[in-house]
Design a protein around this motif. Structure first.
Motif, PDB file in Angstrom:
ATOM      1  N   TYR A   1       0.830  -1.213   0.000  1.00  0.00           N
ATOM      2  CA  TYR A   1       0.000   0.000   0.000  1.00  0.00           C
ATOM      3  C   TYR A   1       0.868   1.268   0.000  1.00  0.00           C
ATOM      4  N   PHE A   2       2.080   1.139   0.577  1.00  0.00           N
ATOM      5  CA  PHE A   2       2.983   2.294   0.499  1.00  0.00           C
ATOM      6  C   PHE A   2       3.369   2.587  -0.935  1.00  0.00           C
TER       7      PHE A   2
ATOM      8  N   PHE B   1       0.621   4.214  -2.747  1.00  0.00           N
ATOM      9  CA  PHE B   1       0.444   5.601  -2.307  1.00  0.00           C
ATOM     10  C   PHE B   1       1.524   6.506  -2.924  1.00  0.00           C
ATOM     11  N   PHE B   2       2.771   6.018  -2.882  1.00  0.00           N
ATOM     12  CA  PHE B   2       3.858   6.812  -3.479  1.00  0.00           C
ATOM     13  C   PHE B   2       3.647   6.980  -4.978  1.00  0.00           C
TER      14      PHE B   2
ATOM     15  N   PHE C   1       2.228   7.752   6.188  1.00  0.00           N
ATOM     16  CA  PHE C   1       1.346   8.523   5.286  1.00  0.00           C
ATOM     17  C   PHE C   1       1.297   9.982   5.710  1.00  0.00           C
TER      18      PHE C   1
ATOM     19  N   ILE D   1       4.627  11.758   5.165  1.00  0.00           N
ATOM     20  CA  ILE D   1       4.861  12.092   3.760  1.00  0.00           C
ATOM     21  C   ILE D   1       3.996  13.289   3.357  1.00  0.00           C
TER      22      ILE D   1
END
Lengths: 816, 51
Positions: free
Chosen positions: A217-218, A221-222, B5, B8
């Motif tokens: 999921y990271f 997201f990135f 999250f 970031i």
């Protein structure tokens, strides 16, 4: 005694002159300097400026930079009455609300820190000025002043009185033509740099090859963030490439921007697809890097000369206003309002604004800048005079026959050559490469597609897009900006200023060369004198002539003064001189030790036509009532001309075009290999036609000229170079400007610039190697984001380093 | 780990703040002249009695 032993005393005086520099401007003081407040000044003008600054507590001016002042010697005081005319005023100022007025001036004299300091402290000299700011690189000042306390005229007069007379000419009246600072490029560069940095950061997990399953999921997201950050990079920062590629395609040309735009687009679409479909990480980092590097290259290429104008037309040569005589009164009126039939008054040193007939006064007009004729022309009342000539002598009254824009000279600007739109900024060399490049890449891409399609459809698409991505000619697109950009800078260090990097390329293809004479290969400033007359002048006579000549600031008197100075003959003490008088435009007279001396034009001395052929060019001498002879002014070739012509011959056939008469034909024949290559008495229009004819025969023409008479030919030629004694002075529109002091270095500079094209070929070789490596990954459909992320910046950086180091080494080889 | 999250996003907001500051600086003309200010800063204002 002094006359009997002139050499000894002369040496002594010269030594003193070497030691004392003017406190204001730093130029050597003459034999008898102006002494004031225990300081030495070269002239009254400098002393006056010092006085103004001293009285206002502004002497810090002299501490910031030593001898900071601008010399006022030999500059006649300009009149600014025309600045009171509402019409002129409203067209010159940037903004006014009736109380506060903002105006901007170009001050070519700005040259040091002291200038900035003084000009930004103007409010101490005039309390009506509320703000003044200097832009040093553009040599501009931005002023705001209060209308109730001062006027535009007073502000300009103040600037002029301290040695910073603004350059105001007919061209300053066109507001639309003034450049507007375009900041959009800086925004684009900033946005691309910002996105590049952040995308790199977000791509780090990918580079490190972290386990995807664990934190998928990271990665997603990135990825989304990367898409979000790339959108402005592609559609804002990169928008120019799409626009230019589209323009190229519309003109059916495959410019270098086509594969660039294609590469950027494919980069983006494929990366976005990979990220959104959660299949791969995409190449957003390489994409942002690519756009950023491309923009940095552009920025490097664009940083050129702010204060030098390559686009000047006759409007920058003409003044703003002339003195019109109406109902017995003189009033300034702006030039574009002058009508045929108007009567105007032209004083010594002023320009004739339009074709006219002389009503009153005797004209002695210097046309050297306009037609190339070296000697002033003498005309009585009733004769016609042409626009652009400069009157030297008595005041003239003229009746205009033409409007300013329709005069003989200014009509040149109606020629087709001037209507030519600015050619596309794109480099021809890059576009030639771009053409073959695009075709090859598309072929390879299609071949990979066809090869893989029957076996593995996804891999086929992958391979095809990867080819377009990896082959994106970033390195090719960077080579020219960095190599030619640096060449431009190296040439600029030697006072050879090129308009842009395309000029370097144009030098490569030159096949025919055209050179102007007056002011180009001969100097306008220097000349030497030869005394013609029997018997030769005695020492006493020479000293007498030196004494009366050194009293006058007229250029010809100065020439005589210098001539004698070189021979070690100083002027006598002023007490031995009496009854000195200057007859403007005609001559000077004075009595030394009781003997009357007269020096001047043949009419002034009273020589008739049959007494000498050098009629209009000589300075005649009469001593004690007897005509002794005349000084002939000989023009000299600039030193280094032979070497230059020799260097030009390497590039192609060289022809001489001169507006002057054939006096110097014989002297020049050995240089130009046969008389067929020399053309005299050429009008400005004929020069233009000559260049055009050569071009119709298929030649690429380079023209070297200087004056207004060359303007048409310079514009018509493929590459126009202007030589000037002072880059701040008017120069006709051209591609390159050379300062006269670098004239002897021109052959080296030209050779260096032409050789630098080989560096570009070398850089293309590098680019080819990188592309082959990248392609070998791409056609297998195995281009990982990591490979792309390494290859792209690596190729760009090596090209940049190769270009900068290579061009510097090449410059060293040419001793530049 | 979900805190990443937030981190970031916060860092991106900070970066955008710097971008906005840069754009503002360009817009207000600070990048129009990159030479004169470097000279101007070295002048001393010692003649205040004239002001």
């Amino acid at each position: 005694m002094t006359a009997a032993n002139p050499t000894g005393s002369g040496e002594k005086r010269l030594r003193i002159a070497d030691q004392t520099a003017c406190y204001h401007c730093g130029e050597p003081c003459p034999a008898s300097p102006v002494v004031y407040d225990e300081k030495h000044f070269c002239c009254e003008g400098c002393r006056t400026v010092f006085d103004i600054l001293n009285n206002n507590g502004l002497c810090q001016y002299y501490q910031i930079d030593e001898n900071a002042g601008v010399s006022l010697r030999g500059k006649s005081k300009e009149e600014y009455a025309y600045l009171d005319e509402p019409d002129v005023r409203s067209r010159l100022v940037d903004f006014t609300d009736g109380e506060r007025t903002r105006v901007r001036f170009f001050l070519p004299q700005i040259h040091c820190a002291s200038c900035i300091w003084l000009l930004e402290n103007l409010y101490k000299l005039n309390d009506g000025i509320v703000a003044s700011q200097v832009n040093f690189l553009k040599k501009e000042i931005y002023l705001t002043f209060l209308e109730e306390k001062t006027t535009l005229r007073k502000v300009v007069e103040l600037l002029s009185s301290i040695g910073y007379a603004p350059a105001i000419n007919l061209g300053s009246l066109d507001k639309e033509k003034r450049p507007v600072t375009d900041r959009s490029f800086t925004y684009k560069l900033g946005v691309a740099g910002f996105a590049f940095g952040n995308i790199m950061l977000l791509s780090f997990p990918e580079y490190l090859g972290l386990e995807k399953d664990q934190d998928s999921y990271f990665f997603q997201f990135f990825g989304y963030l990367n898409i979000f950050l790339s959108i402005p990079v592609v559609f804002y920062s990169g928008s120019d490439y799409f626009r230019s590629a589209w323009l190229g395609l519309k003109n059916k040309e495959l410019t270098i921007d086509v594969p660039l735009a294609l590469g950027i687009l494919v980069y983006f679409i494929r990366s976005a697809y990979e990220i959104l479909s959660h299949s791969e990480a995409g190449y957003m980092d390489s994409l942002a890097g690519l756009v950023f590097f491309l923009l940095v290259g552009k920025w490097f290429q664009q940083r050129t000369y702010h204060h030098i104008s390559f686009e000047r037309d006759y409007r920058s040569y003409f003044p703003v206003a002339a003195r019109r005589k109406q109902d017995g009164q003189e009033r300034p009126v702006s030039l574009d309002l002058l009508e045929p039939g108007d009567v105007i008054v032209v004083r010594h040193g002023e320009l004739i604004p339009a074709d006219a007939v002389i009503l009153r006064g005797e004209a002695r007009i210097d046309y050297s800048f306009v037609t190339g004729e070296a000697q002033p022309v003498l005309l009585p009342a009733g004769e016609k005079v042409f626009a652009g000539g400069r009157q030297q002598g008595a005041t003239l009254e003229l009746s205009l026959t033409k409007r300013v824009a329709q005069s003989y000279l200014t009509q040149l600007w109606n020629e087709e050559a001037f209507a030519k739109k600015q050619e596309m900024q794109a480099s021809r060399l890059a576009n030639q490469i771009g053409k073959y490049f695009t075709i090859t890449i598309l072929l390879i891409g299609v071949a990979a597609l066809v090869y893989w399609l029957p076996r593995d459809a996804t891999r086929a698409i992958n391979a095809f897009t990867a080819v377009l991505i990896v082959a994106c000619p970033c390195a090719v697109a960077l080579a020219i900006p960095f190599i030619f950009g640096n060449v431009l800078r190296i040439l600029g260090r030697h006072q050879f200023y090129l308009k842009n990097t395309n000029v370097v390329e144009a030098m490569r293809s030159v096949t025919k060369l055209v050179v102007d004479k007056t002011g180009t290969i001969t100097t306008r400033m220097k000349g030497d004198l030869d005394f013609m007359g029997e018997p030769p002048l005695t020492l006493e006579e020479q000293a007498g002539l030196q004494t009366i000549a050194s009293q006058s600031v007229h250029p010809l008197s100065q020439l005589i003064r210098l001539h004698f100075e070189h021979q070690g003959i100083p002027p006598l003490e002023n007490t031995r001189l009496s009854g000195w008088e200057e007859f403007t435009g005609r001559g000077i007279a004075g009595v030394v030790d009781g003997i009357p001396y007269r020096l001047g034009s043949p009419e002034f001395i009273g020589v008739t036509a049959d007494e000498g052929e050098a009629q209009d060019s000589g300075i005649w001498v009469e001593i004690n009532g007897i005509v002794r002879g005349y000084f002939a002014v000989t023009q000299y070739l600039r030193p280094g001309t032979e070497a230059l012509i020799h260097a030009l011959r390497e590039m192609g056939e060289v022809a001489l075009l001169s507006g002057d008469n054939e006096r110097e034909r014989e002297q020049l024949t050995p240089l130009f290999e046969g008389a067929g290559q020399m053309h005299f008495r050429m009008s400005p229009k004929e020069k233009l036609q000559f260049v055009k004819r050569l071009q119709e025969e298929g030649a690429q023409v380079m023209m070297i000229g200087d004056g207004l008479n060359d303007a048409g030919a310079l514009k018509q030629s493929n590459l126009g170079i202007v030589i000037t004694e002072d880059t701040n002075n008017f120069t006709p529109a051209s591609d390159a400007i050379l300062h006269a002091s670098s004239y002897t270095r021109l052959p080296q500079l030209l050779r260096f610039a032409r050789k630098s094209v080989h560096l570009v070929y070398g850089a293309y070789g590098f680019a080819l190697v990188y592309n082959l490596i990248g392609l070998s990954f791409a056609v297998q459909g195995a281009l990982s984001p990591l490979v792309a992320a390494i290859l792209m910046p690596l190729s760009s950086v090596t090209i940049v380093l190769f270009g900068l180091v290579g061009s510097n080494l090449l410059a060293r080889r040419f001793h530049l | 780990m979900t805190v990443v999250f937030l981190l970031i996003l916060v860092s991106l907001v900070v970066a955008l703040g710097f971008l906005a500051a840069f754009l503002w600086a360009v817009r207000s003309g600070q990048y129009d002249d990159d030479y004169t200010p470097s000279v101007r800063i070295l002048f001393d204002e010692k003649q205040t009695e004239n002001d």
